[in-house]
Design a protein around this motif. Structure first.
Motif, mmCIF file in Angstrom:
data_model
loop_
_atom_site.group_PDB
_atom_site.id
_atom_site.type_symbol
_atom_site.label_atom_id
_atom_site.label_comp_id
_atom_site.label_asym_id
_atom_site.label_seq_id
_atom_site.Cartn_x
_atom_site.Cartn_y
_atom_site.Cartn_z
ATOM 1 N N GLU A 51 0.861 -1.193 0.000
ATOM 2 C CA GLU A 51 0.000 0.000 0.000
ATOM 3 C C GLU A 51 0.892 1.236 0.000
ATOM 4 O OE1 GLU A 51 -3.652 0.050 2.144
ATOM 5 O OE2 GLU A 51 -3.452 2.178 2.649
ATOM 6 N N ASN A 54 -0.028 7.580 2.323
ATOM 7 C CA ASN A 54 -1.268 8.281 1.993
ATOM 8 C C ASN A 54 -1.140 9.351 0.907
ATOM 9 O OD1 ASN A 54 -2.560 8.261 5.420
ATOM 10 N ND2 ASN A 54 -2.637 6.708 3.826
ATOM 11 N N PHE A 118 -11.025 7.122 -0.482
ATOM 12 C CA PHE A 118 -10.953 8.018 0.672
ATOM 13 C C PHE A 118 -12.118 9.002 0.528
ATOM 14 C CE2 PHE A 118 -6.086 7.803 1.820
ATOM 15 C CZ PHE A 118 -6.207 6.439 2.016
ATOM 16 N N LYS A 122 -11.757 8.475 6.542
ATOM 17 C CA LYS A 122 -10.374 7.985 6.457
ATOM 18 C C LYS A 122 -9.835 7.961 7.885
ATOM 19 C CE LYS A 122 -5.869 7.773 5.352
ATOM 20 N NZ LYS A 122 -5.261 7.636 6.674
ATOM 21 N N ASN A 123 -9.578 6.771 8.416
ATOM 22 C CA ASN A 123 -9.143 6.617 9.825
ATOM 23 C C ASN A 123 -10.093 7.391 10.743
ATOM 24 O OD1 ASN A 123 -6.972 5.898 8.172
ATOM 25 N ND2 ASN A 123 -5.490 6.273 9.781
ATOM 26 N N ASN A 193 -12.074 4.147 4.387
ATOM 27 C CA ASN A 193 -10.840 3.648 4.978
ATOM 28 C C ASN A 193 -10.906 3.690 6.498
ATOM 29 O OD1 ASN A 193 -7.800 3.015 4.236
ATOM 30 N ND2 ASN A 193 -7.780 4.329 6.044
ATOM 31 N N GLU A 194 -10.784 2.525 7.094
ATOM 32 C CA GLU A 194 -10.777 2.422 8.561
ATOM 33 C C GLU A 194 -11.877 3.278 9.195
ATOM 34 O OE1 GLU A 194 -6.936 2.832 10.388
ATOM 35 O OE2 GLU A 194 -6.264 0.920 9.574
ATOM 36 N N ASN A 291 -12.076 -2.091 5.387
ATOM 37 C CA ASN A 291 -10.958 -2.432 6.285
ATOM 38 C C ASN A 291 -11.164 -1.831 7.677
ATOM 39 O OD1 ASN A 291 -10.548 0.242 5.443
ATOM 40 N ND2 ASN A 291 -8.332 0.086 5.635
ATOM 41 N N ASP A 330 -6.394 -4.416 9.180
ATOM 42 C CA ASP A 330 -5.119 -3.709 8.975
ATOM 43 C C ASP A 330 -4.248 -4.040 10.181
ATOM 44 O OD1 ASP A 330 -6.224 -2.585 6.733
ATOM 45 O OD2 ASP A 330 -6.476 -0.585 7.596
ATOM 46 N N TYR A 332 -1.375 -3.476 12.673
ATOM 47 C CA TYR A 332 -0.334 -2.640 13.284
ATOM 48 C C TYR A 332 -0.103 -3.065 14.730
ATOM 49 C CZ TYR A 332 -0.778 0.177 9.129
ATOM 50 O OH TYR A 332 -0.789 0.585 7.822
ATOM 51 N N GLU A 354 -3.287 -3.841 4.457
ATOM 52 C CA GLU A 354 -2.218 -3.083 5.129
ATOM 53 C C GLU A 354 -1.633 -3.908 6.253
ATOM 54 O OE1 GLU A 354 -3.036 0.873 6.725
ATOM 55 O OE2 GLU A 354 -4.830 0.919 5.471
ATOM 56 N N PHE A 380 2.328 -1.603 4.395
ATOM 57 C CA PHE A 380 1.947 -0.192 4.217
ATOM 58 C C PHE A 380 3.180 0.688 3.999
ATOM 59 C CE2 PHE A 380 1.189 4.060 5.954
ATOM 60 C CZ PHE A 380 0.158 4.456 5.112
HETATM 61 C C1 DGJ Z 1 -3.833 2.876 8.738
HETATM 62 C C2 DGJ Z 1 -4.484 3.689 7.647
HETATM 63 O O1 DGJ Z 1 -5.479 2.929 6.997
HETATM 64 C C3 DGJ Z 1 -3.473 4.183 6.649
HETATM 65 O O2 DGJ Z 1 -4.102 4.983 5.678
HETATM 66 C C4 DGJ Z 1 -2.388 4.946 7.365
HETATM 67 O O3 DGJ Z 1 -2.922 6.066 7.991
HETATM 68 C C5 DGJ Z 1 -1.737 4.034 8.372
HETATM 69 N N1 DGJ Z 1 -2.702 3.571 9.325
HETATM 70 C C6 DGJ Z 1 -0.591 4.766 9.097
HETATM 71 O O4 DGJ Z 1 0.030 3.987 9.990
#
Ligand code: DGJ
Length: 547
Positions: A51, A54, A118, A122-123, A193-194, A291, A330, A332, A354, A380
């Motif tokens: 990915e 941004n 987006f 977005k987040n 997105n998120e 996501n 996603d 993290y 991601e 990502f």
């Molecule tokens: C998850 C988001 O979906 C991405 O667009 C980006 O902001 C990442 N986090 C950054 O860590």
């Protein structure tokens, strides 16, 4: 006149043949056994993805040096944003130049695209809404917290918000159909997105409060009743709290709690997203997914971006967003396997748009494609590397790309396994445990290569993450690929022992196995094990016999 009619008829036939071609070959999800595969141009496709950060795709010039980097890492697909604010800077005036450039350059590089819409969110936030949306809060209302403070989050309870997003998304899909309906450079679309609600678990604007005071919608109640026995444990827990009530307001059915607030919000996020998805699909029917930002366990709803397509509200999303094909995580946070397991319930394929681009990500890729019905893997900000030719993920992709046909054939038959060695969850240092599985005529015992104690690095306190994929092409014949693992084989026949006929390192070139080194002697510990050392990446072809 007759000639004219014939010409018109022929033109009509040609046109419908063209239309036919579009619908026949459009990227789509296909069931093969219990697996779901993504098919592109009538063949199964494995997303060996990345990915983009941004902002990278917001400038065609900026993207120029990125394409060669992607090629060096064997990336076959990029997840690339489409920014609402840049696509519709003035209401109803669409500008697709950035996307067109992206598609042209992707084609030049033989790379496919998955588009990230987006749009409204977005987040959690609505930072990509165009100026004409952001600045008109009367027409495009915001979510509010419990104290009535407006957030930069478009409220899903507004018909105007939905209509504006939907119209832009449909324009995007129409444009895509026009320019890519035959070539299929774009193979999937992420809707929003998120998605998530903050700083409270639900929206408290006036429309949201009204909806909260009303009965739980019949569509959701019906889903819960109809699927009562198959509901996820989290859904059962929520619904049982107040005694499985089948009508009433949200608080009455589920009990007053932040979890109820989150369930309410998940429903309205789901139906909003579903309406956008439905309209987009009616225009150009690509696979579409949503996501989620995974929540930190133990935190209460509202303290993390709540109500997105998270495992604990998945039934609610499933009931409300029926047009969505896949719910995607996603990554993290730690515990890769734990979250994979949660996301693959109810036959949801594993689709990773991601994952943090960090050491060990390649081990997770081997595991994901081996252990799950995985369609996509994608670190990502893939372009952030300075040394693309050295990236382990590129080496893993080189291997996975060769194994694709075998995975597509043998995974639906249950003849593929994945292994992953992370840090030990207790000591946070070493994953020393062996993982056992029976596959073909043998039980395989797979361990981290450092368990052998042969490498000086094994004495270091932390061990690198390692992983493998194993494919049984016959009961006595396997392809083993990955990094940093050792495998021993035991016969499943009582009283019989297993031995190697041969172990060869090699590559698939044009789908044909080309053996290179014979891995005997020290390389297979004089016939005792198959080994791919830490820091090395390879495929080995293993043939066994029993005695
Ligand atoms: C998850 C988001 O979906 C991405 O667009 C980006 O902001 C990442 N986090 C950054 O860590």
């Amino acid at each position: 006149m007759k000639k004219h009619l014939i010409t018109i008829f022929l033109a009509f036939c040609l046109l419908s043949a063209e239309a036919q071609k579009i619908t026949n070959t459009i990227p789509r999800l296909v069931k093969v056994g219990s697996d779901t595969q993504l098919w592109v141009d009538n063949k199964p496709y494995m997303i060996l993805g990345g990915e983009l950060g941004n902002s990278s795709a917001s400038n065609t010039e900026y993207m120029k040096p990125i394409w060669p980097k992607l090629k060096k890492m064997n990336v076959n697909t990029i997840f690339t944003p489409v920014y609402w604010e840049l696509m519709e800077p003035v209401e109803s005036k669409f500008d697709f130049k950035l996307l067109d450039d992206q598609i042209v350059n992707a084609r030049k590089n033989s790379i496919k695209l998955a588009l990230l819409w987006f749009g409204s969110w977005k987040n959690s936030m609505s930072c990509y809404a165009p100026e004409w949306v952001k600045t008109n809060t009367a027409r495009f209302p915001r979510s509010e917290d419990a104290n009535g403070v407006k957030q930069e989050i478009l409220s899903p309870f507004s018909k105007n918000n939905l209509a504006a997003d939907k119209r832009a998304f449909v324009a995007l899909m129409q444009h895509l159909k026009n320019i890519d309906g035959l070539q299929h450079t774009v193979i999937a679309v992420q809707v929003e997105n998120e998605i998530g609600m903050l700083p409270d678990a639900r929206d408290h604007n006036p429309a949201a409060n009204t909806a909260f005071g009303q009965a739980v919608p019949a569509q959701l109640m019906d889903y819960l009743k109809k699927n009562k026995d198959q509901l996820l444990p989290e859904t059962k827990e929520l619904w049982s709290n107040n005694g499985y009530k089948t009508n009433g307001t949200w608080d009455e059915v589920f009990g007053k709690s932040p979890a109820t607030d989150e369930a309410f919000m998940a429903w309205y996020f789901a139906v909003y997203t579903n309406e956008i998805t439905l309209a987009g699909k009616a225009t150009y029917n690509l696979p579409m997914y949503v996501n989620a930002a995974l929540n930190a366990p133990g935190k209460k709803p509202g303290k993390y971006p709540s109500a997105g397509p998270l495992p604990h509200v998945m039934d609610i999303w499933r009931a409300g967003a029926t047009a969505i094909n896949i719910f995607a995580p996603d990554f993290y946070n730690p515990n890769f396997k734990h979250w994979d397991d949660l996301y693959t319930r109810q036959n949801n394929p594993l689709f990773i748009p991601e994952i943090r681009f960090e050491p060990g990500v390649e081990a997770k890729a081997f595991f994901a494609f081996g252990n799950y019905n995985c369609i996509s893997f994608s670190p990502f900000s893939i372009e952030s590397t300075q040394k693309p030719e050295k990236e382990p993920i590129g080496k893993a992709y080189h291997i996975l790309d060769q194994l694709r046909p075998l995975v597509f054939k043998y995974h639906p038959q249950g003849n593929v396994r994945g292994f992953y060695f992370d840090k030990d969850t207790v000591t946070q240092k070493r994953d020393t445990a062996a993982q056992k599985t029976t596959l073909g005529n043998y039980t395989l015992k797979v361990t981290h290569e450092f368990n052998l104690g042969w490498s000086a690095d094994a004495k270091n306190s932390a061990w690198p993450q390692t992983g493998a994929i194993v494919i049984a092409v016959d009961p006595d014949e396997y392809y083993v690929a990955g990094t940093g693992i050792v495998i021993t084989f035991e016969s499943v026949t009582p009283g019989k022992r297993a031995g190697f006929i041969s172990v060869d390192e090699g590559n698939f070139i044009n789908n044909k196995w080309i053996p290179q080194r014979r891995m005997n002697g020290d390389q297979d510990h004089q016939g005792r094990h198959v080994r791919i050392p830490v820091g090395e990446y390879g495929i080995q072809h293993v043939k066994l016999y029993t005695y």
